[in-house]
Design a protein around this motif. Structure first.
Motif, mmCIF file in Angstrom:
data_model
loop_
_atom_site.group_PDB
_atom_site.id
_atom_site.type_symbol
_atom_site.label_atom_id
_atom_site.label_comp_id
_atom_site.label_asym_id
_atom_site.label_seq_id
_atom_site.Cartn_x
_atom_site.Cartn_y
_atom_site.Cartn_z
ATOM 1 N N SER A 292 4.061 -5.347 4.871
ATOM 2 C CA SER A 292 4.703 -4.052 4.633
ATOM 3 C C SER A 292 6.216 -4.174 4.718
ATOM 4 O O SER A 292 6.760 -4.801 5.627
ATOM 5 N N ARG B 198 -7.776 0.853 1.580
ATOM 6 C CA ARG B 198 -7.187 0.560 0.274
ATOM 7 C C ARG B 198 -8.267 0.389 -0.781
ATOM 8 O O ARG B 198 -9.328 -0.161 -0.534
ATOM 9 N N LEU C 281 0.452 4.444 0.715
ATOM 10 C CA LEU C 281 0.434 5.377 1.843
ATOM 11 C C LEU C 281 0.940 4.726 3.132
ATOM 12 O O LEU C 281 1.620 5.379 3.928
ATOM 13 N N TRP C 282 0.603 3.461 3.364
ATOM 14 C CA TRP C 282 1.174 2.787 4.534
ATOM 15 C C TRP C 282 2.696 2.760 4.427
ATOM 16 O O TRP C 282 3.407 3.027 5.406
ATOM 17 N N HIS D 175 7.123 10.805 -0.677
ATOM 18 C CA HIS D 175 6.993 9.495 -1.303
ATOM 19 C C HIS D 175 7.926 9.363 -2.505
ATOM 20 O O HIS D 175 8.600 8.343 -2.677
ATOM 21 N N GLY E 47 -5.065 8.167 -3.623
ATOM 22 C CA GLY E 47 -5.022 8.072 -2.174
ATOM 23 C C GLY E 47 -4.836 9.432 -1.531
ATOM 24 O O GLY E 47 -5.463 9.743 -0.503
ATOM 25 N N ASP F 124 0.846 -1.185 0.000
ATOM 26 C CA ASP F 124 0.000 0.000 0.000
ATOM 27 C C ASP F 124 0.889 1.245 0.000
ATOM 28 O O ASP F 124 1.745 1.402 0.873
ATOM 29 N N GLN G 122 -2.103 -6.805 5.675
ATOM 30 C CA GLN G 122 -1.308 -5.956 4.781
ATOM 31 C C GLN G 122 0.170 -6.120 5.091
ATOM 32 O O GLN G 122 0.690 -5.531 6.052
ATOM 33 N N ILE H 206 4.113 6.385 5.124
ATOM 34 C CA ILE H 206 4.105 6.805 6.529
ATOM 35 C C ILE H 206 5.080 5.974 7.354
ATOM 36 O O ILE H 206 5.870 6.510 8.160
ATOM 37 N N THR I 143 -3.878 7.067 6.191
ATOM 38 C CA THR I 143 -3.867 5.775 5.487
ATOM 39 C C THR I 143 -5.307 5.345 5.230
ATOM 40 O O THR I 143 -5.817 4.445 5.887
ATOM 41 N N ASP J 183 -5.311 8.206 11.644
ATOM 42 C CA ASP J 183 -5.822 7.196 10.717
ATOM 43 C C ASP J 183 -6.115 7.766 9.333
ATOM 44 O O ASP J 183 -6.045 7.031 8.336
#
Length: 343
Positions: free
Chosen positions: A208, A78, A23-24, A137, A86, A21, A206, A27, A75, A72
């Motif tokens: 990561s 999804r 954005l996860w 990012h 996003g 993901d 998820q 961050i 993120t 929260d």
């Protein structure tokens, strides 16, 4: 400790995320950037990333602490969206939610500066935050995305094999050591004590690349449940260089590119994942997979518009120098469906 309570319906609705993901990873990478630990995995990445950053870290630090809770809304759930989509979801966050979630930061609601205006629901500052996330990012995550996808793909393949062998219970039992399946509860190492009752909503797992040591869950229990957990950062089979004699011999036997493709299959992968792992074109990956399949070294299963390649026992034995794969230990059976717990 985090204790996630499953019902039979939750087990039926357990699912794996289709990939990393954006954005996860963004961050959580910001956590890793300011963490001196894990130098063997993240040290070179930190050095390269810091050289590309400008003022993004100052803005992000106001809403993403070095560790622990972060809002929260950063993120969102999804979907089949790009990073831009996003970020657009972030820009749509309402003022009430901004104030509520920013007030949970360790220092409380920001009282000065741009973060205070953000907590008041200022759309200009929300856009500024989204722009800072995009810039960060592109500096910290985007250059490494292929490697991130490869590590997550390998983890997904391992979980998929566990699911096929023993169902949802074995999938949960196969997760990294900081997660322990004691049916009907999944226990996780966590900085605070917390009980999460899924209540029939299921759970999204998820994997990561930038998550480290402990899993991460959304703070708000009313949001769609997701558990982010770290992939294993030891070398995967398709990254581990074979022994000098074995690698040279296999390369002479089937060709060096085809040998790389065979190693890249690992615990299973699609054609696009195979192409990315072996650094070949999609057409080349498909062609090599066909030759290896005809030789009885892999088997291909079609699912919708994609296919999944897995090694046959002969293929595994060839890679391991003739050592047959160890049999899998069966896991305990899944409990019968129970009445959903209340929140």
């Amino acid at each position: 400790m985090l204790r996630i309570h499953f019902t039979g319906e939750d087990l039926a609705r357990l699912r794996m995320a289709p990939g990393p993901d954006t954005l996860w990873e963004t961050i959580l990478s910001f956590h890793r950037l300011r963490d001196r630990r894990g130098a063997s995995v993240f040290g070179e990445w930190r050095q390269e990333t810091r050289a590309r950053l400008s003022g993004e870290t100052r803005l992000l630090s106001a809403v993403v602490p070095c560790r622990g809770y972060f809002p929260d809304f950063l993120t969102p759930p999804r979907g089949p969206h790009s990073l831009d989509a996003g970020l657009e979801r972030i820009r749509e966050t309402g003022p009430e939610r901004l104030n509520e979630e920013l007030s949970r930061l360790p220092g409380g609601r920001p009282s000065t500066g741009w973060a205070a205006s953000l907590a008041d629901g200022c759309t200009t500052q929300l856009g500024r935050l989204a722009d800072a996330l995009a810039a960060y990012h592109h500096a910290a995550v985007s250059p490494y995305w292929s490697h991130i996808q490869t590590r997550v793909d390998a983890d997904r393949a391992a979980r998929g094999r566990a699911l096929l062998d023993g169902g949802a219970g074995e999938l949960l039992a196969s997760l990294p050591p900081m997660l322990r399946w004691r049916a009907p509860v999944l226990e996780a190492d966590y900085p605070v004590d917390r009980e999460l009752h899924l209540g029939g909503r299921g759970l999204l797992l998820q994997p990561s690349f930038f998550c480290r040591r402990t899993p991460v869950a959304l703070q708000n229990p009313k949001l769609p449940p997701v558990l982010v957990y770290p992939v294993t950062h030891t070398q995967a089979p398709y990254e581990s260089p074979p022994g000098p004699d074995r690698g040279t011999s296999l390369g002479r036997l089937v060709g060096h590119t085809r040998s790389s493709v065979l190693h890249a299959i690992g615990n299973g992968c699609t054609t696009s994942e195979l192409a990315r792992r072996a650094s070949v074109s999609l057409a080349s990956a498909s062609q090599h997979a066909g030759v290896l399949r005809d030789a009885g070294l892999l088997v291909t299963l079609r699912h919708g518009n994609s296919v999944l390649h897995t090694l046959t026992p002969l293929g595994s034995a060839l890679l391991s120098g003739g050592t047959p794969p160890a049999p899998r230990r069966p896991q305990s059976s899944i409990p019968e469906r129970s009445t959903p717990a209340t929140m």
